[in-house]
Scaffold this active site. Structure first.
Site, PDB file in Angstrom:
ATOM      1  N   LYS A   1      74.484 -64.454  22.883  1.00  0.00           N
ATOM      2  CA  LYS A   1      74.267 -65.765  22.253  1.00  0.00           C
ATOM      3  C   LYS A   1      74.452 -65.608  20.753  1.00  0.00           C
ATOM      4  O   LYS A   1      73.834 -64.736  20.119  1.00  0.00           O
ATOM      5  CB  LYS A   1      72.859 -66.288  22.557  1.00  0.00           C
TER       6      LYS A   1
ATOM      7  N   THR B   1      73.095 -65.509  28.626  1.00  0.00           N
ATOM      8  CA  THR B   1      73.015 -65.646  27.164  1.00  0.00           C
ATOM      9  C   THR B   1      71.790 -66.493  26.802  1.00  0.00           C
ATOM     10  O   THR B   1      71.162 -66.266  25.762  1.00  0.00           O
ATOM     11  CB  THR B   1      74.296 -66.301  26.596  1.00  0.00           C
ATOM     12  N   ASP B   2      71.426 -67.418  27.689  1.00  0.00           N
ATOM     13  CA  ASP B   2      70.230 -68.217  27.403  1.00  0.00           C
ATOM     14  C   ASP B   2      68.982 -67.333  27.435  1.00  0.00           C
ATOM     15  O   ASP B   2      68.076 -67.466  26.609  1.00  0.00           O
ATOM     16  CB  ASP B   2      70.066 -69.344  28.426  1.00  0.00           C
TER      17      ASP B   2
ATOM     18  N   PHE C   1      92.354 -56.266 -17.597  1.00  0.00           N
ATOM     19  CA  PHE C   1      93.252 -55.717 -16.589  1.00  0.00           C
ATOM     20  C   PHE C   1      94.584 -55.425 -17.266  1.00  0.00           C
ATOM     21  O   PHE C   1      95.347 -56.353 -17.567  1.00  0.00           O
ATOM     22  CB  PHE C   1      93.429 -56.671 -15.395  1.00  0.00           C
TER      23      PHE C   1
ATOM     24  N   ARG D   1      89.274 -61.366 -19.937  1.00  0.00           N
ATOM     25  CA  ARG D   1      89.518 -62.379 -18.901  1.00  0.00           C
ATOM     26  C   ARG D   1      88.203 -62.769 -18.226  1.00  0.00           C
ATOM     27  O   ARG D   1      87.221 -62.040 -18.306  1.00  0.00           O
ATOM     28  CB  ARG D   1      90.511 -61.855 -17.852  1.00  0.00           C
TER      29      ARG D   1
ATOM     30  N   VAL E   1      88.635 -54.624 -10.939  1.00  0.00           N
ATOM     31  CA  VAL E   1      87.646 -54.822  -9.866  1.00  0.00           C
ATOM     32  C   VAL E   1      87.433 -53.482  -9.170  1.00  0.00           C
ATOM     33  O   VAL E   1      86.308 -53.085  -8.862  1.00  0.00           O
ATOM     34  CB  VAL E   1      88.111 -55.896  -8.878  1.00  0.00           C
ATOM     35  N   GLN E   2      88.532 -52.770  -8.967  1.00  0.00           N
ATOM     36  CA  GLN E   2      88.464 -51.486  -8.273  1.00  0.00           C
ATOM     37  C   GLN E   2      87.431 -50.537  -8.903  1.00  0.00           C
ATOM     38  O   GLN E   2      86.553 -50.006  -8.222  1.00  0.00           O
ATOM     39  CB  GLN E   2      89.837 -50.795  -8.275  1.00  0.00           C
TER      40      GLN E   2
ATOM     41  N   ASN F   1      89.061 -61.629  -5.761  1.00  0.00           N
ATOM     42  CA  ASN F   1      89.175 -61.897  -7.190  1.00  0.00           C
ATOM     43  C   ASN F   1      89.530 -63.375  -7.308  1.00  0.00           C
ATOM     44  O   ASN F   1      90.650 -63.780  -6.989  1.00  0.00           O
ATOM     45  CB  ASN F   1      90.291 -61.009  -7.784  1.00  0.00           C
TER      46      ASN F   1
ATOM     47  N   HIS G   1      90.582 -66.343  -9.157  1.00  0.00           N
ATOM     48  CA  HIS G   1      91.261 -66.466 -10.446  1.00  0.00           C
ATOM     49  C   HIS G   1      90.989 -67.793 -11.156  1.00  0.00           C
ATOM     50  O   HIS G   1      90.806 -68.832 -10.507  1.00  0.00           O
ATOM     51  CB  HIS G   1      92.775 -66.315 -10.223  1.00  0.00           C
TER      52      HIS G   1
END
Ligand SMILES: O=c1[nH]c(=O)c2nn[nH]c2[nH]1
Length: 294
Positions: free
Chosen positions: A10, A56-57, A158, A175, A226-227, A253, A255
């Site tokens: 579920k 699933t219930d 960057f 930036r 970012v890396q 990222n 922008h």
């Protein structure tokens, strides 16, 4: 034909639990749970034999009962209790996947004081857990953060990236950086539920450490990419949480493009003069990593 993959359960089981404290304050937890079971049930797929199916219930009802009978916090403990329950109750079930998403209810401050029973949803950010209980193989747990939206208006660069005839992106030393943090940390596996209970204090500390490290590194690093920034976050989480074996980040990222307004009376709005930008919903960069101990 062969059934090569089979699990069922579920999804989107939502629950809320209140804790009424002695001092009159109340605590609330709201979560969404998914349970998925594997085991000797292939004949329900291949031969329409439903005799082995824990409906699933039934799984949904079990989630509510376990939430009433046991702690729902930390979510790592609750997920492990559920996983352990399914294996110890049904001998033909051999793997239980339990994921828990905890939604934010942050206690309100009224007249500078924490309010005893009022809360607010301060963001779509969630705390997530995926636990997998495997018969006689213990419990593996992955904890994480999802949907933590952050932005910095400068302190992000960057430059120095590869350039060729396909490259148009200008280099920048200043930036906007905006992302929606998806972070995860994998715990060294637990031999059984008892070991999860023994280490229970580590889960909340890890989550608050990981969240603090993520926010503070994002804010304070003059990010070269970012890396690199996500790598620095990962290293710090590994250092802060000894039992965590690996840390993962998946960062879009998001922008913000400069808008050239020079067509209007020579208005300067690019480079150092940029103030009005166009936030981009797509496309977005997507930077992912897993960092493990040496
Ligand atoms: O931080 C970034 N990393 C990248 O790989 C990239 N590519 N375009 N912009 C970028 N920004």
């Amino acid at each position: 034909a062969t059934l090569s993959y089979a699990r069922y359960g579920k999804d989107n089981v939502r629950l809320y639990k209140v804790q009424r404290n002695e001092d009159g304050t109340q605590d609330v937890t709201e979560m969404t749970v998914c349970t998925l079971l594997e085991g000797d049930i292939t004949e329900s797929w291949t031969k329409a034999d439903n005799s082995g199916i824990v409906a699933t219930d039934t799984q949904k009802q079990t989630v509510y009962i376990m939430a009433k009978l046991h702690p729902v916090n930390p979510p790592e403990l609750f997920a492990s209790i559920l996983g352990d329950h399914f294996l110890s109750t049904y001998s033909h079930i051999h793997v239980a996947h339990v994921s828990v998403t905890v939604h934010r209810w942050t206690r309100m401050e009224v007249d500078g004081k924490p309010h005893p029973h009022s809360f607010m949803r301060d963001g779509v950010e969630t705390r997530v857990v995926e636990a997998v209980a495997r018969r006689s193989k213990g419990i593996t747990i992955r904890s994480g953060i999802k949907g933590l939206l952050v932005l910095k208006s400068t302190g992000s660069q960057f430059w120095g990236f590869h350039r060729d005839e396909f490259t148009r992106l200008p280099e920048t030393w200043d930036r906007i950086l905006s992302t929606e943090v998806e972070a995860g940390w994998n715990w060294r596996s637990f031999s059984a539920l008892d070991e999860v209970k023994k280490d229970v204090a580590a889960f909340n500390k890890a989550w608050s450490d990981a969240r603090k490290i993520t926010l503070e590194t994002f804010a304070t690093e003059n990010s070269p990419s970012v890396q690199n920034t996500m790598y620095l976050m990962s290293e710090q989480i590994l250092a802060a949480v000894p039992r965590v074996e690996s840390v993962e980040y998946s960062l879009p990222n998001k922008h913000y493009f400069e808008i050239d307004l020079s067509w209007y009376k020579g208005l300067k709005n690019t480079g150092a003069d940029a103030e009005v930008y166009a936030p981009q919903s797509d496309p977005n960069g997507l930077i992912q990593c897993t960092v493990t101990r040496k």
